[in-house]
Design a protein around this motif. Structure first.
Motif, PDB file in Angstrom:
ATOM      1  N   VAL A 394       5.561  15.783 -17.418  1.00 15.06           N
ATOM      2  CA  VAL A 394       4.576  16.862 -17.481  1.00 15.06           C
ATOM      3  C   VAL A 394       3.325  16.404 -16.753  1.00 15.06           C
ATOM      4  CG1 VAL A 394       3.183  18.361 -18.946  1.00 15.06           C
ATOM      5  CG2 VAL A 394       5.479  17.680 -19.686  1.00 15.06           C
ATOM      6  N   LEU A 395       2.888  17.217 -15.804  1.00 15.06           N
ATOM      7  CA  LEU A 395       1.689  16.927 -15.028  1.00 15.06           C
ATOM      8  C   LEU A 395       0.662  18.015 -15.312  1.00 15.06           C
ATOM      9  CD1 LEU A 395       0.757  14.880 -12.779  1.00 15.06           C
ATOM     10  CD2 LEU A 395       1.352  16.679 -11.128  1.00 15.06           C
ATOM     11  N   ARG A 396      -0.524  17.614 -15.826  1.00 13.60           N
ATOM     12  CA  ARG A 396      -1.585  18.596 -16.082  1.00 13.60           C
ATOM     13  C   ARG A 396      -2.436  18.741 -14.828  1.00 13.60           C
ATOM     14  NH1 ARG A 396      -6.679  18.203 -17.314  1.00 13.60           N
ATOM     15  NH2 ARG A 396      -6.574  16.046 -18.077  1.00 13.60           N
ATOM     16  N   VAL A 397      -2.445  19.940 -14.278  1.00 14.72           N
ATOM     17  CA  VAL A 397      -3.236  20.272 -13.100  1.00 14.72           C
ATOM     18  C   VAL A 397      -4.210  21.367 -13.507  1.00 14.72           C
ATOM     19  CG1 VAL A 397      -3.195  20.976 -10.685  1.00 14.72           C
ATOM     20  CG2 VAL A 397      -1.240  19.744 -11.655  1.00 14.72           C
ATOM     21  N   GLY A 398      -5.483  21.042 -13.650  1.00 17.78           N
ATOM     22  CA  GLY A 398      -6.419  21.995 -14.223  1.00 17.78           C
ATOM     23  C   GLY A 398      -6.013  22.291 -15.651  1.00 17.78           C
ATOM     24  N   SER A 399      -5.790  23.557 -15.963  1.00 16.98           N
ATOM     25  CA  SER A 399      -5.342  23.900 -17.325  1.00 16.98           C
ATOM     26  C   SER A 399      -3.854  24.234 -17.361  1.00 16.98           C
ATOM     27  CB  SER A 399      -6.146  25.086 -17.867  1.00 16.98           C
ATOM     28  OG  SER A 399      -5.915  26.256 -17.101  1.00 16.98           O
ATOM     29  N   ILE A 400      -3.152  23.880 -16.281  1.00 18.78           N
ATOM     30  CA  ILE A 400      -1.719  24.165 -16.181  1.00 18.78           C
ATOM     31  C   ILE A 400      -0.915  22.899 -16.446  1.00 18.78           C
ATOM     32  CG2 ILE A 400       0.108  25.071 -14.690  1.00 18.78           C
ATOM     33  CD1 ILE A 400      -2.194  26.258 -12.945  1.00 18.78           C
ATOM     34  N   TYR A 401       0.033  22.986 -17.356  1.00 22.65           N
ATOM     35  CA  TYR A 401       0.941  21.873 -17.636  1.00 22.65           C
ATOM     36  C   TYR A 401       2.258  22.168 -16.914  1.00 22.65           C
ATOM     37  CZ  TYR A 401      -2.371  20.363 -21.185  1.00 22.65           C
ATOM     38  OH  TYR A 401      -3.509  19.922 -21.833  1.00 22.65           O
ATOM     39  N   VAL A 402       2.482  21.468 -15.810  1.00 21.62           N
ATOM     40  CA  VAL A 402       3.653  21.693 -14.968  1.00 21.62           C
ATOM     41  C   VAL A 402       4.759  20.712 -15.366  1.00 21.62           C
ATOM     42  CG1 VAL A 402       4.547  21.740 -12.614  1.00 21.62           C
ATOM     43  CG2 VAL A 402       2.171  22.411 -13.062  1.00 21.62           C
ATOM     44  N   ILE A 403       5.927  21.239 -15.708  1.00 22.36           N
ATOM     45  CA  ILE A 403       7.069  20.380 -16.020  1.00 22.36           C
ATOM     46  C   ILE A 403       7.836  20.108 -14.735  1.00 22.36           C
ATOM     47  CG2 ILE A 403       9.184  20.131 -17.359  1.00 22.36           C
ATOM     48  CD1 ILE A 403       8.038  22.076 -19.397  1.00 22.36           C
ATOM     49  N   LEU A 404       7.931  18.824 -14.391  1.00 25.31           N
ATOM     50  CA  LEU A 404       8.693  18.373 -13.228  1.00 25.31           C
ATOM     51  C   LEU A 404       9.954  17.668 -13.716  1.00 25.31           C
ATOM     52  CD1 LEU A 404       5.749  16.843 -11.143  1.00 25.31           C
ATOM     53  CD2 LEU A 404       6.760  19.118 -10.895  1.00 25.31           C
ATOM     54  N   THR A 405      11.051  17.851 -13.011  1.00 30.60           N
ATOM     55  CA  THR A 405      12.328  17.296 -13.449  1.00 30.60           C
ATOM     56  C   THR A 405      13.022  16.569 -12.298  1.00 30.60           C
ATOM     57  OG1 THR A 405      13.472  19.359 -12.898  1.00 30.60           O
ATOM     58  CG2 THR A 405      12.653  19.133 -15.149  1.00 30.60           C
ATOM     59  N   ARG A 406      13.859  15.599 -12.666  1.00 29.00           N
ATOM     60  CA  ARG A 406      14.666  14.930 -11.627  1.00 29.00           C
ATOM     61  C   ARG A 406      15.717  15.909 -11.090  1.00 29.00           C
ATOM     62  NH1 ARG A 406      15.500  10.275  -9.601  1.00 29.00           N
ATOM     63  NH2 ARG A 406      14.075   9.245 -11.041  1.00 29.00           N
ATOM     64  N   LEU A 407      16.417  16.575 -11.993  1.00 29.55           N
ATOM     65  CA  LEU A 407      17.365  17.630 -11.631  1.00 29.55           C
ATOM     66  C   LEU A 407      16.948  18.898 -12.361  1.00 29.55           C
ATOM     67  CD1 LEU A 407      20.748  15.667 -11.968  1.00 29.55           C
ATOM     68  CD2 LEU A 407      19.397  16.049  -9.891  1.00 29.55           C
ATOM     69  N   ARG A 408      17.362  20.034 -11.859  1.00 29.42           N
ATOM     70  CA  ARG A 408      16.903  21.299 -12.449  1.00 29.42           C
ATOM     71  C   ARG A 408      17.412  21.463 -13.878  1.00 29.42           C
ATOM     72  NH1 ARG A 408      20.628  25.756 -11.305  1.00 29.42           N
ATOM     73  NH2 ARG A 408      22.624  24.774 -10.826  1.00 29.42           N
ATOM     74  N   LYS A 409      16.623  22.164 -14.660  1.00 30.56           N
ATOM     75  CA  LYS A 409      16.946  22.356 -16.071  1.00 30.56           C
ATOM     76  C   LYS A 409      16.410  23.701 -16.540  1.00 30.56           C
ATOM     77  CE  LYS A 409      15.689  20.864 -20.730  1.00 30.56           C
ATOM     78  NZ  LYS A 409      15.005  19.888 -21.585  1.00 30.56           N
ATOM     79  N   PRO A 410      17.168  24.417 -17.370  1.00 31.65           N
ATOM     80  CA  PRO A 410      16.637  25.632 -17.988  1.00 31.65           C
ATOM     81  C   PRO A 410      15.826  25.283 -19.237  1.00 31.65           C
ATOM     82  CG  PRO A 410      18.928  25.348 -18.603  1.00 31.65           C
ATOM     83  CD  PRO A 410      18.589  24.213 -17.677  1.00 31.65           C
ATOM     84  N   TYR A 411      14.805  26.069 -19.504  1.00 30.44           N
ATOM     85  CA  TYR A 411      13.966  25.864 -20.695  1.00 30.44           C
ATOM     86  C   TYR A 411      14.122  27.089 -21.586  1.00 30.44           C
ATOM     87  CZ  TYR A 411      12.272  21.604 -18.718  1.00 30.44           C
ATOM     88  OH  TYR A 411      12.226  20.310 -18.231  1.00 30.44           O
ATOM     89  N   HIS A 412      14.998  26.951 -22.583  1.00 32.80           N
ATOM     90  CA  HIS A 412      15.389  28.066 -23.440  1.00 32.80           C
ATOM     91  C   HIS A 412      14.959  27.899 -24.887  1.00 32.80           C
ATOM     92  CE1 HIS A 412      19.003  29.418 -20.720  1.00 32.80           C
ATOM     93  NE2 HIS A 412      17.828  29.602 -20.161  1.00 32.80           N
ATOM     94  N   HIS A 413      14.627  26.675 -25.298  1.00 36.51           N
ATOM     95  CA  HIS A 413      14.403  26.383 -26.709  1.00 36.51           C
ATOM     96  C   HIS A 413      13.004  25.819 -26.936  1.00 36.51           C
ATOM     97  CE1 HIS A 413      18.699  26.961 -27.278  1.00 36.51           C
ATOM     98  NE2 HIS A 413      18.915  26.138 -26.269  1.00 36.51           N
ATOM     99  N   GLU A 414      12.510  26.002 -28.143  1.00 38.86           N
ATOM    100  CA  GLU A 414      11.195  25.475 -28.462  1.00 38.86           C
ATOM    101  C   GLU A 414      11.146  23.965 -28.295  1.00 38.86           C
ATOM    102  OE1 GLU A 414       7.755  25.907 -31.919  1.00 38.86           O
ATOM    103  OE2 GLU A 414       9.755  26.748 -32.261  1.00 38.86           O
TER     104      GLU A 414
END
Length: 502
Positions: A394-414
Motif C-alpha cells: 500500500v502506497l499513500r499518495v496524498g490522501s489516496i491509499y493505492v494498493i500495488l500488487t506483484r500479480l493482479r488480484k480482485p478485491y472482493h472481501h473486507e
C-alpha cells in the motif's frame, strides 16, 4: 449384497477469457489440483457427507483461473493433455462431473469446453454419463449440450449459489446413475441476446424474475434441471450469446419449460439495465465527494480482473491522482484497489513501511489507454503470500491509499483491505476494479456508482466492435426480427449430433 457404488470422475478447466484484452493466460494461472486433492475443493464431497458416500469419486484434474485474457495454445495443450492422460489411467468409470466455467477462449479454438469434452468422450467412451456445472456467464453451444447428459449453471449474479450449483450437478449425476433409466432429454434454445453481467444482475428486475422462473421450471414434473445462461459479452466468438437448456425424462415437459424461459428472457431484453447508476469517472468522483454517504464505492469497471480485464490499466488511477481534492494527506481518504507493478512492489518492499519512494507501475500488459504511472508516496503496508497477488504493497499518495500488487488480484472481501491495515468502513471513497459489487462490499457501501471506464471489459459493448458473433444480436441490432425460440431437442451424447449450430 449391496450394489457396487458408481465410479465418478471429476475434471474440468475454467476461466473467463476476454478477447478484447491483450493479456494471455498461462497454465500456472489455473492452479491445477490433481487426484485426491480435487475432492477437497467441494465441501459436499467431504468424508462423511451423503453425496460422498453415494459414489466412488475420483479426482482427475481441475484448474480454475482468475478471469483474464485468451489462454495460450501451449497452456491448453499442457493442461488438457495431462487431464486426458490422468483420466485414461483411471480405468472404467460410470460418470463424469465436468466442472467448468464455460467462457474459456483458447488460441485457435472457438468452443474450447466442447473440444475438451469431445476428447474426454474419446477417452472414457460414449456410455459414460456426463453432468456439467457452469457459470451463468458461460456459453452453451449445441455441441456442448450434445456431449453432456445433464448441464446446469448458477442462478444468481453475483454468484452466491456457486457451490450449491456444483452440488446440484453432482447430485443430478448420482441420481441418473442410480435410476438406471434412459438418458435425459435435452431441450436447448439459443437466445440472440448478449449483455454484460452488470446489466443482468439477479439483484434487480428483470433478471430477478427471469431467474425465479428457472426454479419453477426445474421443479416441474418430468424435469431434472433447468438453466439460463446470459453468456459472456467480452469474447468475440460465434457461440457467445444467451442460451436455455432444460433436461429431464419427459420431452414435452422439458420443451415447454425451455420455451417458457427463452421467451421470458427475450421479452425482458429492453428492460435490462445496469445494476447501479453509471457515469464517467470524474462525474462519479464528483458525486462521491458531494455525498454524505460513507463509505462511497466507485467501480472502475473497464479493467475488472474478475471479468477478464488485464488489471493493469492505469487510466482510472491516473484520473484519481490528478484530482486536487486528494493532493494533501488531510484530504478525503480514498482506497484504490488495485494496480499490478512487480518492480514497484519490489522497490517498496526494499524500502520498508514508513519510507517515501517513487515507483512506476501498470500498463505492462494493457497500455492502450494510458502508459505506466509514476507515483511518489509513503509505504503504508506490505503483505506477502497472497494466492493471487503474491505480494501486496500500500502506497499513500496524498490522501489516496493505492494498493500495488506483484500479480493482479480482485478485491472482493473486507479482509482484503484490513489485511493491509486499511479500513474500508471508515474511508470516504473506495474505488475498486470491479463491476457489480460482491456481497460483502455491497453490504458495506452506503453509496455506489459504476464508472464506465476503458479496458478489456468495457461496459460499453458497442464500443468494442464485435465482428465474429452471430448476427442479428440484441443490442447490436436493436430492430432485429423476433427469433425462433422453439426448443431444439439435442441428440443423446452417445448418438450423432444433428441440427445446425444456430
Amino acid at each position: 449384497m449391496s450394489a457396487p457404488r458408481p465410479v465418478i470422475a471429476v475434471a474440468g478447466l475454467g476461466i473467463e477469457s476476454s478477447t478484447f484484452s491483450p493479456a494471455r493466460t498461462e497454465a500456472a494461472a489455473f492452479h491445477p489440483e490433481r487426484g485426491a486433492e480435487v475432492l477437497t475443493r467441494y465441501p459436499f464431497l467431504a468424508p462423511g457427507k451423503p453425496l460422498r458416500a453415494a459414489a466412488d469419486w475420483r479426482g482427475v484434474l481441475v484448474g480454475k483461473a482468475l478471469p483474464g485474457g485468451t489462454v495460450t495454445a501451449s497452456a491448453y495443450a499442457d493442461l488438457s493433455g495431462e487431464l486426458i492422460a490422468r483420466l485414461g489411467e483411471l480405468g472404467p468409470i460410470d460418470g463424469l462431473w465436468y466442472d467448468i466455467h464455460g467462457a474459456m477462449t483458447v488460441e485457435g479454438l472457438d468452443d474450447a469446453e466442447a473440444e475438451l469434452l469431445a476428447r474426454i468422450r474419446e477417452t472414457v467412451g460414449p456410455d459414460v454419463i456426463v453432468s456439467a456445472s457452469m457459470d451463468l456467464h458461460g456459453n452453451v453451444s449445441r455441441a456442448l449440450v450434445h456431449l453432456t447428459d445433464l448441464i446446469t449453471c448458477y442462478r444468481t449474479a453475483p454468484h452466491e449459489d456457486a457451490m450449491e450449483t456444483k452440488e446440484r450437478a453432482a447430485r443430478n449425476l448420482v441420481g441418473q446413475l442410480a435410476g438406471g433409466g434412459p438418458r435425459p432429454v435435452k431441450a436447448w434454445i439459443p437466445v440472440p441476446v448478449l449483455l454484460a453481467g452488470e446489466q443482468t444482475s439477479t439483484r434487480i428486475e428483470p433478471a430477478k424474475s427471469v431467474y425465479a422462473a428457472v426454479e419453477e421450471v426445474a421443479a416441474a414434473e418430468g424435469v431434472t434441471d433447468a438453466a439460463i445462461w446470459v453468456g459472456y459479452a467480452w469474447a468475440d466468438e460465434p457461440r457467445n450469446r444467451a442460451a436455455v437448456v432444460v433436461t429431464g425424462p419427459d420431452e414435452a415437459a422439458v420443451t415447454a419449460g425451455a420455451e417458457r424461459l427463452a421467451h421470458g428472457f427475450w421479452d425482458a431484453r429492453h428492460a435490462f439495465a445496469f445494476v447501479a447508476p453509471t457515469g464517467a469517472l470524474d462525474d462519479c468522483l464528483d458525486e462521491a465527494l458531494a455525498s454524505l454517504a460513507r463509505p462511497y464505492f466507485v467501480s472502475d469497471t473497464g479493467d475488472n480482473p474478475t471479468a477478464g480485464g488485464a488489471g493493469d490499466v492505469t487510466w482510472g488511477l491516473r484520473q484519481v491522482l490528478a484530482r486536487p481534492e486528494f493532493q494533501d494527506p488531510s484530504g478525503p481518504t480514498v482506497l484504490y484497489a488495485s494496480l499490478p507493478g512487480p518492480a514497484a512492489v519490489d522497490r517498496a518492499v526494499r524500502a520498508g513501511v514508513g519510507a517515501t519512494v517513487t515507483v512506476t507501475a501498470g500498463a505492462e500488459v494493457d497500455d492502450r489507454h494510458a502508459g505506466p504511472l509514476t507515483m511518489t508516496g509513503v509505504v503504508h503496508a506490505v503483505r506477502h503470500g497472497d494466492r493471487d497477488a503474491q505480494t501486496e504493497v500500500v502506497l499513500r499518495v496524498g490522501s489516496i491509499y493505492v494498493i500495488l500488487t506483484r500479480l493482479r488480484k480482485p478485491y472482493h472481501h473486507e479482509h482484503d483491505f484490513t489485511d493491509l491495515e486499511l479500513n474500508p468502513r471508515t474511508a470516504d471513497i473506495v474505488i475498486v476494479k470491479i463491476g457489480y459489487l460482491e456481497p460483502e462490499l455491497f453490504a458495506m457501501a452506503a453509496g455506489w456508482k459504476m464508472a464506465l471506464t476503458p479496458g478489456g471489459v468495457d461496459q460499453d459493448l458497442l464500443r468494442l466492435r464485435h465482428h465474429r458473433i452471430r448476427r442479428p444480436m440484441f443490442p447490436f441490432d436493436p430492430k432485429m426480427p423476433a427469433p425462433d425460440l422453439t426448443a431444439r431437442i439435442v441428440a443423446s451424447s452417445n448418438g450423432p449430433l444433428t441440427g445446425p449450430e444456430e
